[in-house]
Structures are given as structure tokens and as C-alpha cells.
Motif scaffolding. Sequence first.
Motif, mmCIF file in Angstrom:
data_model
loop_
_atom_site.group_PDB
_atom_site.id
_atom_site.type_symbol
_atom_site.label_atom_id
_atom_site.label_comp_id
_atom_site.label_asym_id
_atom_site.label_seq_id
_atom_site.Cartn_x
_atom_site.Cartn_y
_atom_site.Cartn_z
ATOM 1 N N GLY A 31 0.817 -1.206 0.000
ATOM 2 C CA GLY A 31 0.000 0.000 0.000
ATOM 3 C C GLY A 31 0.848 1.252 0.000
ATOM 4 O O GLY A 31 0.607 2.187 -0.782
ATOM 5 N N HIS A 32 1.874 1.284 0.876
ATOM 6 C CA HIS A 32 2.788 2.433 0.894
ATOM 7 C C HIS A 32 3.509 2.575 -0.446
ATOM 8 O O HIS A 32 3.644 3.688 -0.985
ATOM 9 C CB HIS A 32 3.830 2.255 2.007
ATOM 10 C CG HIS A 32 3.259 2.306 3.387
ATOM 11 N ND1 HIS A 32 2.444 3.320 3.822
ATOM 12 C CD2 HIS A 32 3.424 1.463 4.444
ATOM 13 C CE1 HIS A 32 2.117 3.111 5.086
ATOM 14 N NE2 HIS A 32 2.695 1.990 5.495
ATOM 15 N N ARG A 37 4.473 5.558 -5.432
ATOM 16 C CA ARG A 37 4.638 5.621 -6.884
ATOM 17 C C ARG A 37 3.613 6.573 -7.500
ATOM 18 O O ARG A 37 3.920 7.363 -8.400
ATOM 19 C CB ARG A 37 4.479 4.223 -7.472
ATOM 20 C CG ARG A 37 5.649 3.281 -7.188
ATOM 21 C CD ARG A 37 6.899 3.725 -7.891
ATOM 22 N NE ARG A 37 7.837 2.620 -8.093
ATOM 23 C CZ ARG A 37 9.056 2.762 -8.575
ATOM 24 N NH1 ARG A 37 9.508 3.968 -8.896
ATOM 25 N NH2 ARG A 37 9.846 1.720 -8.729
ATOM 26 N N TRP A 38 2.375 6.486 -7.031
ATOM 27 C CA TRP A 38 1.306 7.326 -7.562
ATOM 28 C C TRP A 38 1.583 8.809 -7.316
ATOM 29 O O TRP A 38 1.370 9.638 -8.191
ATOM 30 C CB TRP A 38 -0.017 6.904 -6.911
ATOM 31 C CG TRP A 38 -1.167 7.814 -7.217
ATOM 32 C CD1 TRP A 38 -1.507 8.337 -8.428
ATOM 33 C CD2 TRP A 38 -2.135 8.323 -6.286
ATOM 34 N NE1 TRP A 38 -2.629 9.137 -8.327
ATOM 35 C CE2 TRP A 38 -3.041 9.134 -7.020
ATOM 36 C CE3 TRP A 38 -2.335 8.150 -4.920
ATOM 37 C CZ2 TRP A 38 -4.114 9.784 -6.417
ATOM 38 C CZ3 TRP A 38 -3.406 8.780 -4.330
ATOM 39 C CH2 TRP A 38 -4.279 9.597 -5.065
ATOM 40 N N VAL A 43 11.426 6.100 -4.133
ATOM 41 C CA VAL A 43 11.377 4.839 -3.385
ATOM 42 C C VAL A 43 12.764 4.207 -3.434
ATOM 43 O O VAL A 43 13.249 3.847 -4.510
ATOM 44 C CB VAL A 43 10.341 3.862 -3.962
ATOM 45 C CG1 VAL A 43 10.320 2.566 -3.141
ATOM 46 C CG2 VAL A 43 8.956 4.495 -3.986
ATOM 47 N N GLU A 44 13.417 4.112 -2.284
ATOM 48 C CA GLU A 44 14.768 3.550 -2.239
ATOM 49 C C GLU A 44 14.754 2.043 -2.025
ATOM 50 O O GLU A 44 15.476 1.305 -2.702
ATOM 51 C CB GLU A 44 15.575 4.212 -1.116
ATOM 52 C CG GLU A 44 15.929 5.658 -1.396
ATOM 53 C CD GLU A 44 16.793 6.246 -0.299
ATOM 54 O OE1 GLU A 44 17.403 7.295 -0.535
ATOM 55 O OE2 GLU A 44 16.872 5.647 0.801
ATOM 56 N N ARG A 45 13.945 1.581 -1.047
ATOM 57 C CA ARG A 45 13.947 0.155 -0.716
ATOM 58 C C ARG A 45 12.541 -0.328 -0.380
ATOM 59 O O ARG A 45 11.723 0.421 0.142
ATOM 60 C CB ARG A 45 14.883 -0.124 0.474
ATOM 61 C CG ARG A 45 16.354 -0.105 0.109
ATOM 62 C CD ARG A 45 17.190 -0.634 1.256
ATOM 63 N NE ARG A 45 17.317 0.338 2.338
ATOM 64 C CZ ARG A 45 17.776 0.053 3.535
ATOM 65 N NH1 ARG A 45 18.138 -1.177 3.834
ATOM 66 N NH2 ARG A 45 17.882 0.993 4.453
ATOM 67 N N LYS A 105 2.307 13.082 1.978
ATOM 68 C CA LYS A 105 2.729 12.282 3.137
ATOM 69 C C LYS A 105 1.537 11.569 3.778
ATOM 70 O O LYS A 105 1.629 10.401 4.159
ATOM 71 C CB LYS A 105 3.416 13.174 4.167
ATOM 72 C CG LYS A 105 4.737 13.768 3.682
ATOM 73 C CD LYS A 105 5.382 14.636 4.748
ATOM 74 C CE LYS A 105 6.707 15.221 4.249
ATOM 75 N NZ LYS A 105 7.364 16.071 5.281
ATOM 76 N N ILE A 106 0.419 12.279 3.903
ATOM 77 C CA ILE A 106 -0.771 11.680 4.518
ATOM 78 C C ILE A 106 -1.284 10.524 3.668
ATOM 79 O O ILE A 106 -1.616 9.447 4.179
ATOM 80 C CB ILE A 106 -1.863 12.752 4.704
ATOM 81 C CG1 ILE A 106 -1.429 13.767 5.766
ATOM 82 C CG2 ILE A 106 -3.187 12.101 5.110
ATOM 83 C CD1 ILE A 106 -2.361 14.949 5.901
ATOM 84 N N ILE A 107 -1.336 10.725 2.348
ATOM 85 C CA ILE A 107 -1.835 9.677 1.453
ATOM 86 C C ILE A 107 -0.953 8.442 1.521
ATOM 87 O O ILE A 107 -1.447 7.306 1.638
ATOM 88 C CB ILE A 107 -1.922 10.201 0.008
ATOM 89 C CG1 ILE A 107 -3.035 11.241 -0.109
ATOM 90 C CG2 ILE A 107 -2.154 9.050 -0.980
ATOM 91 C CD1 ILE A 107 -3.111 11.912 -1.463
#
Length: 491
Positions: A31-32, A37-38, A43-45, A105-107
Motif C-alpha cells: 500500500g505504501h 509511486r502514484w 522509493v529507495e527500498r 505524506k498523509i496519502i
Amino acid sequence: MEGILTVLKTIGFILVVIFSFNVIIFVHELGHFLAARWRGLEVERFQIWFGKPIWKKTINGVQYGLGSVPAGGFVALPQMAPMEAIEGDNESRKEPLPPITPLDKIIVAFAGPLFSFLLALAAAVVVWQIGKPKELIETQTVGYVVPGMPAAAAGVQLGDEILAVNGEPVFGFAGSLESIQEQIIFSKGDSIDLLVKRPGAGELTLTTNFHIDEATNFTKRDGVRQVGIAPMGEVIVGLVTPGGPADVGGFQTGDRILSLNGRTVWSVSHFISLIQEEPDAALAAEVMRGDEKLSLKTMAIVPNNGFSVVPGAEPKPMIGMSFQAPASATQLVHPGPWEQVATSGKMMAVTIEALTSPKSSIGPQHLSGPVGIGKVMYRILHTDYPLSLTMHFWVLFNVNLAIFNLLPFPVLDGGHITMAVMEAIRKKPLNTRVLEFVQSGFVALLLTMFVYVTMKDTFTSFGGEAPKRDQSAPQAPTWDQQKLDSLLNGE
């Protein structure tokens, strides 16, 4: 060959438990990942489990891995908040990344709990369709009062129907948050008020203390509150030991025991207490076999080979039979998906309330970590309904995971949401050094709690695991046949 198959079966069950646990964590972290991505975040890892990776592979700039500490997982999102304390620093990053909005951040933070909730709902749909064993013991009538326990001291009697606990109406004896057993466990204060309805006496309020089995050392858990009562239930004969007192007396599998020496039998526990009151004496039992009522004779005798039901305990008088659950105990129910989710959410809320109340006996020691969760899932796989009970457990676990992660504490998703809201109110990012200090402190607290709970999970048979029998001890009881025959013949 049989031993090899047992080992392979055990290994298979353990692998299923690990796989199931990882699916739950993977869906939450997915989910995160998808939300990041959206929203265009770096995204590192993407790692399942914490610690140094024991396996990793980089695909399209994202390092996927499996950590060395079997707990949780994470998606490394450097634009969210400083998380180096738990995820490690990325030394290859040469330039600072552009900031993201509080809404981003919230999403992204909310997406993890959302996916856990959706997985719980999907599992609930499966349970709704295939059904699960009925958990609620519907009777509210007392079928046994343990001598010397608080309920006995308070005057609770066989046949009392418990209507309320501490003023709260109860429904059923055990198996739901509104049942008698759970209301006692989660009760608060130094005493417990039981509103009972007694035949011939009407409604009475009995005030009882409670008993807690204290841990033998700091590595184990204390028990939960209990008062020493058991529910009324049918006493149905299971297996009958060949040559034992019950066999000689004519008992058969499926017989329903109604009375013993003229005294009504209220439950299995009550029946066992009755036969142990009069060892080496003839006992007249009234049973139902189908539609026929029969009178049988038996007696309780201490096995002459030192056999004991509880390993290491003093042998007690017995008649050589086991008991089977009534048909209603294996009845399948089909609760609706929202009902299951709502019940799981309520259970989490009740647990949090009990943990934070100084008047409760529930504490952090009663929580379970990966080891405890693994134990529960392993036992589920040994039941007659492994799929439905696993899905039911997924509902409970994923709802709890979603709610826990939404708590407004640093490192948790709720903490990220709280900090994003504060950032939006302040119109500027929070102090990075302060965030690093707070995050590191809470990581240390979480790791300490993880070690503490894991110790309790490892050294405590929480949930009632049966003790292992000493292989050198007798595996079946034997009786003095001459003594048995003479007692039965009334000599």
C-alpha cells in the motif's frame, strides 16, 4: 518412516506460518509502495523484515530485500521523514531530494493501513462464504464452581445464570467481548459484581474477588483474571479405555451422562469432581443412549501404574473415559464481512483501553509479537478447519495492524500523518534534527518492547498449550482388575 513424515509435516506447517505472516506484511507495505509511486515519491527500498538484508535485488532503482530480524517490514521513502534509525542510511544519495506536500505524506502513510484493512475485508468475505466454527458458548448457566476460588467464596452456585458483570449485560459464557469470561478478564477495579438469577431465589448480586496465576519467573506471563467458574454443558462419553471402570460398567461412546449417585451432572468438570469425591466406591450413573435412559454402575480408582492426566502430577481416581464436544460446538457460522471487521476493531479498542487503564490487570506482558502470532497460526493449522480459522485470524490481525499503525506515535503511519498535519498547520517542515531524535527514541522503545514480548512469547505457553508428557511415564492407565470386579459386584 512415520517420524520422517511428522518432521516434514511440522516443517511444512512452519513454512505456511512464515508465508502467511509475510503476505500480511507484504500487503501492508505494498500500500505504501503503490501510493508513493502514484504521488511521485522517491522509493529507495522495499524490504520485508527489519535489519541487514539477507537477500536483496535492485530493480528499476528500487532495492527489494528480506531483512535479518523477523519482524515487520518497510518501504524506504526518504522524503517522508528521517527513518535512518530503522531503515539505515543511503550513502549513495548525492543530492537532497525535493520536498513533498503534507497531503502526499498523509496519502502514502494512510495507504498501508488501508491495504491491511482491505486484506482483512477480503479474508472476511472468504470466512462469510465458507463459514467458521462457532466460538460463542451460548449458555450463561454455571456448570462448575472451583473449590477455594473467589466465585465459591462469594457464594456462586451450580445452576446460577449470570446476567451481568459489573453492571454490563452479558451474552454467552465465552467467545465474544460481551461474554462472561471476557468481561471478567477485561474487568477493572479490585472486585467484580456478578448479577445472577438463581432458581427459587430470583436475582442476586454477588461480589467476588479475582484470581491471577502469577508467572513463576520474569520470562513468563502472568495469567488473566478468573473467578473459578465453568459453563454448564452436556457430558458426552468419548473414548472408553478397554478394561477400565467405565468399560466394565457398560459405558459406550456417545452416552450422555445425566446424573451420578442421584446428583445432577452440570458439566464435564463437575462430573470429574464428583467421581473424585468418592474413590473406590460404587457410583450409580444415569445416562441417555439415544432415546433410551439407562442406569449404569462404575467407580473411580487410582491407576495402579502411576498414570496421571497431567504429567508429573499426583495420580487421581479416574474411570477411564474421555469426553467429546457436543455437536453444537462444531457448528459452522457465517458472520457477515462488516460484522467480522467491526468485532475485530472493537476487540482492539477494548485491548488498548485495558492496557492504558491503571485499574485493569491487562498489561504489555499480555501482548504477542511474531513468535506468539506464529504459535497461534501453527495451532490453527492443526485444527479441523485450518483455512476458515486462518482467514478469520487474518481478519483480526489485519484490523489490529491497521489500527495500531494509525496510532499517532513516531515511526508508525499515524505518526507520519500527525507530523504531516502539523507541517500543514505550521506552513513549513518540522525540524529535522528534532524528528531524528524523536524517531530514534521511539525506535529504541519499539525494539525494547519487541524483545520483551518475544521473551514472553518464547517462554510462556500462552493460550493453553498442553504440557509435553514424559516419555518414560505410563502412556495409558491400568487398574487392579480384582479390586474393580469386587467393587462392581458389591463385595
